[in-house]
Design a protein around this motif. Structure first.
Motif, PDB file in Angstrom:
ATOM      1  N   ILE A   1      15.756  13.555   8.951  1.00 48.92           N
ATOM      2  CA  ILE A   1      16.956  14.168   9.817  1.00 48.92           C
ATOM      3  C   ILE A   1      16.427  15.745  10.009  1.00 48.92           C
ATOM      4  CG2 ILE A   1      19.204  14.869   9.778  1.00 48.92           C
ATOM      5  CD1 ILE A   1      18.624  11.973  10.193  1.00 48.92           C
ATOM      6  N   ALA A   2      16.043  16.383   8.770  1.00 45.60           N
ATOM      7  CA  ALA A   2      15.791  17.965   8.904  1.00 45.60           C
ATOM      8  C   ALA A   2      14.505  18.171   9.633  1.00 45.60           C
ATOM      9  CB  ALA A   2      15.654  18.380   7.380  1.00 45.60           C
ATOM     10  N   GLU A   3      13.628  17.021   9.765  1.00 40.73           N
ATOM     11  CA  GLU A   3      12.410  17.320  10.544  1.00 40.73           C
ATOM     12  C   GLU A   3      12.617  16.923  11.949  1.00 40.73           C
ATOM     13  OE1 GLU A   3       8.780  17.182   8.303  1.00 40.73           O
ATOM     14  OE2 GLU A   3       9.751  16.838   6.463  1.00 40.73           O
ATOM     15  N   ALA A   4      13.503  16.405  12.094  1.00 33.46           N
ATOM     16  CA  ALA A   4      13.875  15.955  13.638  1.00 33.46           C
ATOM     17  C   ALA A   4      12.884  14.930  14.093  1.00 33.46           C
ATOM     18  CB  ALA A   4      14.030  17.111  14.612  1.00 33.46           C
ATOM     19  N   PHE A   5      12.357  13.751  13.118  1.00 32.59           N
ATOM     20  CA  PHE A   5      11.789  12.946  13.773  1.00 32.59           C
ATOM     21  C   PHE A   5      12.587  11.580  14.193  1.00 32.59           C
ATOM     22  CE2 PHE A   5       8.743  14.327  10.567  1.00 32.59           C
ATOM     23  CZ  PHE A   5       7.694  14.552  11.289  1.00 32.59           C
ATOM     24  N   ASP A   6      12.221  11.003  15.208  1.00 36.86           N
ATOM     25  CA  ASP A   6      12.927   9.890  15.798  1.00 36.86           C
ATOM     26  C   ASP A   6      12.947   8.661  14.762  1.00 36.86           C
ATOM     27  OD1 ASP A   6      14.125  11.133  18.100  1.00 36.86           O
ATOM     28  OD2 ASP A   6      11.945  10.928  19.098  1.00 36.86           O
ATOM     29  N   ALA A   7      11.640   8.410  14.305  1.00 39.18           N
ATOM     30  CA  ALA A   7      11.354   7.407  13.581  1.00 39.18           C
ATOM     31  C   ALA A   7      10.463   7.512  12.414  1.00 39.18           C
ATOM     32  CB  ALA A   7      11.083   6.026  14.293  1.00 39.18           C
ATOM     33  N   ALA A   8      10.466   6.935  11.423  1.00 40.90           N
ATOM     34  CA  ALA A   8       9.402   6.811  10.367  1.00 40.90           C
ATOM     35  C   ALA A   8       9.255   5.615   9.757  1.00 40.90           C
ATOM     36  CB  ALA A   8      10.000   7.920   9.185  1.00 40.90           C
ATOM     37  N   ILE A   9       8.091   5.649   9.311  1.00 36.93           N
ATOM     38  CA  ILE A   9       7.632   4.172   8.429  1.00 36.93           C
ATOM     39  C   ILE A   9       7.585   4.754   6.984  1.00 36.93           C
ATOM     40  CG2 ILE A   9       5.847   2.490   8.030  1.00 36.93           C
ATOM     41  CD1 ILE A   9       6.989   2.264  10.680  1.00 36.93           C
TER      42      ILE A   9
ATOM     43  N   VAL B   1       7.904  -2.366   2.863  1.00 38.31           N
ATOM     44  CA  VAL B   1       7.840  -1.565   3.930  1.00 38.31           C
ATOM     45  C   VAL B   1       9.014  -1.589   5.164  1.00 38.31           C
ATOM     46  CG1 VAL B   1       6.102  -0.798   6.159  1.00 38.31           C
ATOM     47  CG2 VAL B   1       5.214  -1.699   4.096  1.00 38.31           C
ATOM     48  N   HIS B   2       9.569  -0.248   5.583  1.00 35.17           N
ATOM     49  CA  HIS B   2      10.791  -0.233   6.202  1.00 35.17           C
ATOM     50  C   HIS B   2      10.354   0.751   7.224  1.00 35.17           C
ATOM     51  CE1 HIS B   2      12.386  -1.873   2.650  1.00 35.17           C
ATOM     52  NE2 HIS B   2      13.376  -2.258   3.294  1.00 35.17           N
ATOM     53  N   LEU B   3      11.033   0.447   8.578  1.00 39.46           N
ATOM     54  CA  LEU B   3      11.044   1.614   9.599  1.00 39.46           C
ATOM     55  C   LEU B   3      12.490   2.251   9.566  1.00 39.46           C
ATOM     56  CD1 LEU B   3      10.321   2.470  12.362  1.00 39.46           C
ATOM     57  CD2 LEU B   3      11.178   0.503  13.616  1.00 39.46           C
ATOM     58  N   LEU B   4      12.281   3.464   9.517  1.00 40.77           N
ATOM     59  CA  LEU B   4      13.720   4.143   9.444  1.00 40.77           C
ATOM     60  C   LEU B   4      13.930   5.123  10.887  1.00 40.77           C
ATOM     61  CD1 LEU B   4      12.961   5.859   5.967  1.00 40.77           C
ATOM     62  CD2 LEU B   4      14.258   3.904   6.536  1.00 40.77           C
ATOM     63  N   TYR B   5      15.236   5.205  11.354  1.00 39.97           N
ATOM     64  CA  TYR B   5      15.402   6.047  12.306  1.00 39.97           C
ATOM     65  C   TYR B   5      17.033   6.354  12.240  1.00 39.97           C
ATOM     66  CZ  TYR B   5      17.293   1.447  14.076  1.00 39.97           C
ATOM     67  OH  TYR B   5      18.077   0.073  14.194  1.00 39.97           O
ATOM     68  N   PRO B   6      17.183   7.578  12.726  1.00 36.48           N
ATOM     69  CA  PRO B   6      18.862   7.867  12.525  1.00 36.48           C
ATOM     70  C   PRO B   6      19.760   7.066  12.928  1.00 36.48           C
ATOM     71  CG  PRO B   6      17.338   9.633  13.444  1.00 36.48           C
ATOM     72  CD  PRO B   6      16.427   8.422  13.290  1.00 36.48           C
ATOM     73  N   ARG B   7      20.980   6.970  12.128  1.00 29.47           N
ATOM     74  CA  ARG B   7      21.859   6.262  12.527  1.00 29.47           C
ATOM     75  C   ARG B   7      22.747   6.740  13.741  1.00 29.47           C
ATOM     76  NH1 ARG B   7      24.186   2.048  10.042  1.00 29.47           N
ATOM     77  NH2 ARG B   7      23.144   2.590   7.986  1.00 29.47           N
ATOM     78  N   ASP B   8      22.853   6.067  14.766  1.00 25.95           N
ATOM     79  CA  ASP B   8      23.649   6.673  15.896  1.00 25.95           C
ATOM     80  C   ASP B   8      24.352   5.613  16.460  1.00 25.95           C
ATOM     81  OD1 ASP B   8      24.212   7.616  18.352  1.00 25.95           O
ATOM     82  OD2 ASP B   8      22.608   8.961  18.449  1.00 25.95           O
TER      83      ASP B   8
END
Length: 206
Positions: A40-48, A172-179
């Motif tokens: 969130i703080a670094e404004a990534f759209d997604a992360a592994i 392993v997970h794919l993360l992305y901001p909840r929207d």
């Protein structure tokens, strides 16, 4: 997006390349780092992420294929030095260790005691690809993720060892901001990641 070096430089980069071919109007910045970035703080759209996750109200976490480690060596090395049949025999072999996470911590095997196996060798590196290349050149036995070594093992360039002795795979997970209404490009990217490196039958959260 961001991903760990080895997983990101292999499987994730392949998915990104396919995504770009499918969607020429979209661009992607892939940041490879083993640092735990703040999505969130670094404004990534997604992360592994590899390993257990902390609870978060701000991120969606989708499970991917677990992260499995493999011990392997080249046929040339095994012909010259012999093929170990028990992990404890590794103390008599040249082992290629990762400087950051297994040189000091040792190599862990399920059947052995809780104490890691201390190994040694003539070459160590902080990069998995460098260790893979050293193993292909016959410099020793390597412990690295399946995603990095799988093609070499399938082609016979490396031989897997102790397949039933290694610890269970890590999640392993794919993360992305909840929207409530994620952007179409993110939705399509998540769907492709799940299709290519996710467990079967997993779809994008609605």
């Amino acid at each position: 997006m961001t991903a760990p070096f080895t997983l990101g430089g292999g499987a994730v980069a392949d998915v990104v390349a396919e995504f770009l071919q499918r969607h020429p109007e979209v661009s992607v910045d892939l940041v490879l780092s083993d640092r735990m970035s703040d999505v969130i703080a670094e404004a990534f759209d997604a992360a592994i992420r590899i390993g257990p996750l902390a609870d978060s109200d701000h991120l969606v976490a989708r499970p991917l294929r677990p992260y499995r480690m493999i011990v392997a060596a080249s046929p040339e090395y095994l012909r010259t030095r012999g093929t170990p049949t028990d992990p404890r025999e590794l103390v008599n072999h040249s082992c290629l260790s990762h400087l950051l996470w297994n040189r000091d911590a040792g190599w862990r095997f399920d059947r052995l005691s809780a104490e890691p196996l201390r190994v040694s060798g003539r070459f160590a590196s902080n990069h998995g690809e460098a260790l893979r290349r050293a193993a292909l050149a016959g410099c020793g036995i390597v412990l690295q993720p399946e995603v990095l070594l799988a093609q070499d093992i399938a082609a016979g360039r490396l031989v897997a060892l102790f397949e039933n002795e290694l610890p269970p795979p890590r999640p392993v997970h794919l993360l992305y901001p909840r929207d409530r209404q994620p952007l179409p490009k993110l939705r399509r990217f998540v769907e492709l990641v799940l299709e290519r490196i996710g467990p079967e039958g997993v779809g994008l959260e609605r």
